[in-house]
Design a protein around this motif. Sequence first.
Motif, PDB file in Angstrom:
ATOM      1  N   THR A  99      -2.196  -1.233  -3.740  1.00  0.00           N
ATOM      2  CA  THR A  99      -3.036  -0.072  -3.463  1.00  0.00           C
ATOM      3  C   THR A  99      -2.171   1.177  -3.521  1.00  0.00           C
TER       4      THR A  99
ATOM      5  N   SER B 246       0.888  -1.163   0.000  1.00  0.00           N
ATOM      6  CA  SER B 246       0.000   0.000   0.000  1.00  0.00           C
ATOM      7  C   SER B 246       0.922   1.207   0.000  1.00  0.00           C
TER       8      SER B 246
ATOM      9  N   CYS C 208       0.936   3.301   5.350  1.00  0.00           N
ATOM     10  CA  CYS C 208       1.444   2.812   4.063  1.00  0.00           C
ATOM     11  C   CYS C 208       2.837   2.222   4.206  1.00  0.00           C
TER      12      CYS C 208
END
Length: 256
Positions: A121, A96, A169
């Motif tokens: 992502t 991510s 993240c």
Amino acid sequence: MISITERHQHIINKLQQEGQVNVLDLCDQLSVSSVTIRKDLKLLEDKGLLFRTHGGATQNNPYTIDRPVNEKEHLQISEKTRIGIAAAKLIEPNDSILIASGTTVMALAKSIQPHALKNLTVITSALNVALELLRHPEVEVMQLGGLLRRSSSSVTGPYSESILADFSCSKLFLGVDGIDLEFGLTTTNVMEAHLNRQMINISQKAIVLADSSKFGKRGFGRICGFEDIDQIITDKGISEHTLNSLQGMGVKVTIV
């Protein structure tokens, strides 16, 4: 005692070799006071031979201006492409990631090969990055909202920052306008600098993508110091002095 002409020549030679000089280092090398060195630097600046900075001087104008993205995308194209390709290789399945704004991170977006990655992502503040990745149905894209900067086609402001507070993240890919060994990493917009700091805060690893023309430059808004980043990917135009200084501060530097 060394003459003023010899001092000035020494300063110019150091600038040509390293791109910048430090007042205290020059004091030690030339056995004169800091007052004398500062006077020397002012005289050389008046002649157009250098630009004074806090604690020293640089060979090139250290201050950057806010250029529109359609102008910047035509600068250092091959360098940015190589940097983007190298950065894309760092992305792993199930990542991510955050992608900030700028033409170098756009080169990253163009280099991502989603078919080789699973469950990727991407959160981004840049409209052009989001549109590029929308071509790949395998990639989950989240576009941050907020005040749109026309010059960069990206968003800033408290709304985009509040959205980031809900995420964590694995990697941040950050573009910058300036990298100065004393002042740190900068951009030309204060609101964008603040958003970039929030991005760093929620990322496990911060990776800066910057061609070598960004070194020795300062933007108006300071993003962070070198202690907050993990890696810089750049091109072979980086000076040996800058490379050694960054590595001495614990920053991994990848040259493409």
